[in-house]
Design an enzyme around this catalytic site. Structure first.
Site, PDB file in Angstrom:
ATOM      1  N   HIS A 159      89.883 -99.153  19.248  1.00 57.78           N
ATOM      2  CA  HIS A 159      89.382-100.131  20.209  1.00 57.78           C
ATOM      3  C   HIS A 159      87.971-100.623  19.883  1.00 57.78           C
ATOM      4  CE1 HIS A 159      92.900 -99.167  22.535  1.00 57.78           C
ATOM      5  NE2 HIS A 159      92.560-100.025  23.473  1.00 57.78           N
TER       6      HIS A 159
ATOM      7  N   SER B 199      92.462-104.299  16.700  1.00 59.43           N
ATOM      8  CA  SER B 199      93.616-104.153  15.812  1.00 59.43           C
ATOM      9  C   SER B 199      93.489-105.057  14.593  1.00 59.43           C
ATOM     10  CB  SER B 199      94.908-104.493  16.567  1.00 59.43           C
ATOM     11  OG  SER B 199      95.102-103.628  17.657  1.00 59.43           O
TER      12      SER B 199
ATOM     13  N   LYS C 158     106.967-106.560  23.717  1.00 59.66           N
ATOM     14  CA  LYS C 158     107.395-106.434  22.319  1.00 59.66           C
ATOM     15  C   LYS C 158     107.583-104.973  21.934  1.00 59.66           C
ATOM     16  CE  LYS C 158     106.427-108.735  17.947  1.00 59.66           C
ATOM     17  NZ  LYS C 158     105.560-109.712  17.268  1.00 59.66           N
ATOM     18  N   ASP C 159     106.641-104.119  22.352  1.00 59.90           N
ATOM     19  CA  ASP C 159     106.770-102.685  22.086  1.00 59.90           C
ATOM     20  C   ASP C 159     107.961-102.103  22.835  1.00 59.90           C
ATOM     21  OD1 ASP C 159     104.614-102.582  20.371  1.00 59.90           O
ATOM     22  OD2 ASP C 159     103.173-102.089  21.954  1.00 59.90           O
TER      23      ASP C 159
ATOM     24  N   GLU D 144     112.349 -79.004   4.910  1.00 58.13           N
ATOM     25  CA  GLU D 144     112.892 -80.164   5.616  1.00 58.13           C
ATOM     26  C   GLU D 144     112.635 -81.427   4.802  1.00 58.13           C
ATOM     27  OE1 GLU D 144     115.107 -79.798   7.828  1.00 58.13           O
ATOM     28  OE2 GLU D 144     114.201 -79.936   9.799  1.00 58.13           O
TER      29      GLU D 144
END
Length: 426
Positions: free
Chosen positions: A219, A223, A247-248, A291
């Site tokens: 922040h 972004s 959108k998310d 894994e």
């Protein structure tokens, strides 16, 4: 980042006004993920992975806490309590499958998030701290996942713990004491299981704390975006809510379709059948593998088969395995190009896709048997991996001629008749 056009929080009723005065949590949320947080207007779905990673972390913590209520970290009963969770606990099978597959999906999302960062150079100034904290999160995730894989106390859990902790024994002088300290003895047993359970329970909350720092650091500069051009005017931004929450939300819906499909229809697809056999120190599995999300680094570890002067091959492999991740810390200074986005760096883009193929090959080799020709392929893929970050990336960033950048984010979205700015000016 402080934007003069950011919307101020205005409480709409008495309760919100009271909270805003006494505990300004609504104001904080409004400014962090609400309409008070402007973000670039051109973010693609590649910017969904941060939210998806946060969702995965919350899901892992919730399912992990529920599982911990029914699990006993004791070598005599650990395997039995795992089966008890699956068979006798109400919805225990769902909790365990969601937790086990959630770890895999968490790593899928984070790997995509990292490679998006590689392509768009999200590590460049002024976002170096965001990137560095992200690498710390990845390292903590790997430690947490390894310890969690040991807890079912199946064959692969036991021998995976023995092999991975045995790597520390390759470190001169202090290696063996570290290995004994990690295990609480000379082999995986009750002490190791208790330690791994405690740390596996604790580390997700440490990750959550680092995630908060990661978001806080984000922040400050704001972004990044697909063009790499910084915000210039209010026209370059949109409020996070409702545009990017919607959108998310769509991205999360698509993610849940794949995740729930895996949990309900292919819950053991990413697991190993040997882990449904109780741990037996006297019976070594034919093919010990970690894994899948550890495979590229496991392939790098096994690529070193010959001693290098006074350095044993095992130690070289251990150092290379850790260096494969630690090199990411130096990307802000290895990549000297003034342009961020790979869309405007033709030569960089070619080598980026070669790196993607190389990483895919390392994934495949990490799960293959430790025999020829896989070992030779691992050596070639490992050599290119380090060559990319330490040699190719600095050279390409110095010699390539980027394409002209758009003048602003708005221009990249809507188009403009203005001349584009020189690449170096951005």
């Amino acid at each position: 980042m402080s934007f003069p056009w950011a919307r101020e929080y205005q409480p709409t009723n008495g309760l919100m006004k009271f909270l805003d005065e006494k505990l300004p949590l609504p104001r904080l949320i409004y400014g962090a993920i609400g309409a008070g947080y402007p973000v670039p207007r051109n973010l693609s779905y590649m910017w969904n992975f941060g939210v998806l990673a946060g969702f995965c972390l919350v899901m892992q913590i919730i399912t992990g806490v529920v599982l911990a209520m029914h699990y006993a970290p004791n070598a005599l009963v650990a395997f039995a309590t795992t089966e008890h969770i699956m068979r006798d606990v109400n919805w225990g099978w769902l909790m365990r499958y969601a937790h086990a597959n959630g770890a895999s999906f968490f790593f899928v999302v984070v790997y995509l998030h990292i490679f998006r960062g590689f392509f768009y150079s999200s590590y460049k100034a002024p976002r170096e701290m965001i990137w560095l904290l992200g690498v710390v999160i990845f390292l903590l995730m790997m430690a947490t996942a390894f310890m969690g894989y040991v807890l079912p106390w199946g064959q692969m859990s036991f021998w995976g713990a023995k092999v991975i902790t045995g790597l520390f024994g390759a470190i001169p002088l202090v290696g063996e004491p570290i290995q004994v300290w990690l295990l609480g003895g000379f082999a995986p047993d009750n002490a190791a299981l208790n330690r791994f359970f405690s740390l596996h329970f604790l580390l997700p909350f440490v990750i959550a704390g680092v995630v908060i720092l990661h978001i806080w650091a984000l922040h400050i500069p704001g972004s990044s975006n697909p063009t790499g051009v910084e915000i210039k005017t209010e026209a370059d931004t949109l409020p996070f809510h409702p545009y990017y929450t919607a959108k998310d939300g769509f991205g999360l819906g698509v993610f849940l379709l794949f995740f729930l499909g895996m949990v309900f229809f292919l819950p053991n697809f990413l697991g190993h059948p040997d882990n449904y056999i109780e741990a037996n120190p006297l019976s070594t599995p034919a093919h010990i593998v970690p894994e899948w999300y550890f495979w590229p680094f496991y392939a790098i570890l096994r690529a070193f088969t010959i001693d290098f002067f006074f350095i044993p091959a095992k130690l070289m492999g251990v150092l290379a395995m850790f260096a494969a991740i630690l090199v990411w810390f130096f990307l802000p200074w290895l990549d000297k190009s003034p342009v961020r986005s790979g869309h405007y760096r033709p030569l960089f883009r070619i080598f980026f896709w070669i790196l993607v193929v190389d990483m895919a090959v390392l994934f495949w080799l990490g799960g293959a048997a430790a025999e020829e020709p896989y070992v030779m392929f691992s050596q070639l893929a490992t050599a290119y991996y380090f060559l990319h970050f330490l040699v190719i990336l600095p050279i390409v960033s110095s010699i390539e001629k980027p394409k002209p950048l758009p003048y602003s984010i708005t221009e990249s979205v809507l188009g403009s008749d203005k001349d584009t700015a020189p690449a170096a000016a951005n």
